[in-house]
Write an enzyme that holds these catalytic residues in place. Structure first.
Site, mmCIF file in Angstrom:
data_model
loop_
_atom_site.group_PDB
_atom_site.id
_atom_site.type_symbol
_atom_site.label_atom_id
_atom_site.label_comp_id
_atom_site.label_asym_id
_atom_site.label_seq_id
_atom_site.Cartn_x
_atom_site.Cartn_y
_atom_site.Cartn_z
ATOM 1 N N SER A 34 -63.319 -26.475 -20.480
ATOM 2 C CA SER A 34 -63.991 -25.698 -21.456
ATOM 3 C C SER A 34 -63.099 -25.500 -22.843
ATOM 4 C CB SER A 34 -63.905 -24.172 -20.743
ATOM 5 O OG SER A 34 -63.064 -23.473 -20.369
ATOM 6 N N ASP A 85 -54.642 -29.967 -24.597
ATOM 7 C CA ASP A 85 -55.637 -29.683 -23.245
ATOM 8 C C ASP A 85 -55.251 -28.432 -22.822
ATOM 9 O OD1 ASP A 85 -57.130 -30.358 -20.915
ATOM 10 O OD2 ASP A 85 -55.829 -31.653 -20.072
ATOM 11 N N GLY A 86 -56.031 -27.725 -21.957
ATOM 12 C CA GLY A 86 -55.892 -26.786 -21.487
ATOM 13 C C GLY A 86 -55.172 -26.663 -19.840
ATOM 14 N N ALA A 87 -55.321 -25.559 -19.184
ATOM 15 C CA ALA A 87 -54.619 -25.489 -17.915
ATOM 16 C C ALA A 87 -55.332 -24.506 -17.192
ATOM 17 C CB ALA A 87 -53.019 -25.055 -18.111
ATOM 18 N N GLY A 99 -56.685 -29.669 -13.226
ATOM 19 C CA GLY A 99 -57.127 -30.124 -12.288
ATOM 20 C C GLY A 99 -58.300 -29.598 -11.804
ATOM 21 N N GLY A 100 -58.632 -28.323 -12.282
ATOM 22 C CA GLY A 100 -59.965 -27.625 -11.912
ATOM 23 C C GLY A 100 -61.452 -28.408 -12.109
ATOM 24 N N GLU A 107 -55.344 -37.033 -16.961
ATOM 25 C CA GLU A 107 -54.758 -36.103 -17.978
ATOM 26 C C GLU A 107 -53.244 -36.213 -17.614
ATOM 27 O OE1 GLU A 107 -58.057 -32.364 -17.544
ATOM 28 O OE2 GLU A 107 -56.355 -32.295 -16.236
ATOM 29 N N LYS A 125 -54.763 -17.293 -17.911
ATOM 30 C CA LYS A 125 -53.965 -18.268 -17.490
ATOM 31 C C LYS A 125 -52.508 -18.182 -17.342
ATOM 32 C CE LYS A 125 -58.220 -20.020 -17.097
ATOM 33 N NZ LYS A 125 -58.692 -21.070 -18.108
#
Length: 223
Positions: A34, A85-87, A99-100, A107, A125
């Site tokens: 997201s 990227d997110g986490a 990896g959700g 990635e 997070k």
């Protein structure tokens, strides 16, 4: 601020970082999820300033191409100055669980190539210890039950994410019940289990920069 507003603020900060620290015409690595989607939308506003992108998932590829942004295969690229990227979780030491969205293998590959890994997250997070978010492990389908038994021996509680197939055609086990005090050590142990493709711990190669969106503004954490 809503969570989406925080994610959008983190994505905007990441775009400023990309524009300030990469040359015009550079290839940009783009993550999945997201917050990464907000970054893709922001990147579309300056797409003429970049040479193209490398996507870490088919979903991100489709979103990038929907904006008219060029997407290259990683094998076509000799270097990536930055990967954004997110986490799902991240510590102040910039170790992560990812990896959700089931894109952890790609990635991890793209981030390994990138010179700088910029993680974009909202404040929820950031955690002192990884593990409240279940740890994804990508496995070869025929090895799923065996890998699950081996994970139990390590103290984890694996659950098959039924109905989910990764872009690589594999299964995901989500491991519950861990408080991960040695992320790099556990990352290595899991990868040594036969049948594991990779796991969602990003500790051996964590983020270089965290842009953490809070109601008070975007905070920077560096490695």
């Amino acid at each position: 601020m809503t969570q989406d507003e925080l994610k959008k603020a983190a994505a905007a900060a990441a775009l400023r970082h990309v524009l300030d620290h990469t040359a015009t015409g550079a290839i940009i690595g783009v993550g999945t999820g997201s917050t990464a989607n907000f970054f893709i939308d922001a990147l579309a506003t300056v797409k003429d300033r970049i040479g193209g992108t490398v996507a870490s998932s088919e979903a991100s590829r489709q979103r990038l191409e929907g904006h008219g942004i060029r997407v290259l295969e990683l094998n076509e690229v000799t270097e990536l100055p930055v990967y954004v990227d997110g986490a799902d979780e991240i510590t102040p030491r910039l170790e992560m669980i990812k990896g959700g969205g089931a894109a952890l293998t790609r990635e991890k590959i793209v981030s390994a190539v990138a010179r700088t890994f910029v993680c974009v997250c909202d404040a929820s997070k950031l955690v002192p210890v990884l593990g409240k978010f279940p740890l994804p492990v990508e496995v070869i389908p025929m090895a799923r039950a065996y890998v699950a038994r081996e994970i139990v021996k390590l103290g984890g509680q694996p659950r098959w994410r039924e109905g989910v197939v990764t872009d690589n055609g594999n299964d995901i086990l989500d491991v519950h019940g861990w408080s991960i005090t040695d992320p790099a050590g556990l990352e290595q142990r899991l990868d040594q289990i036969v049948g594991v493709v990779t796991n969602g711990l990003f500790a051996a190669r964590g983020a270089d920069l965290l842009l953490l969106a809070t109601p008070e503004g975007v905070r920077e954490y560096r490695n």
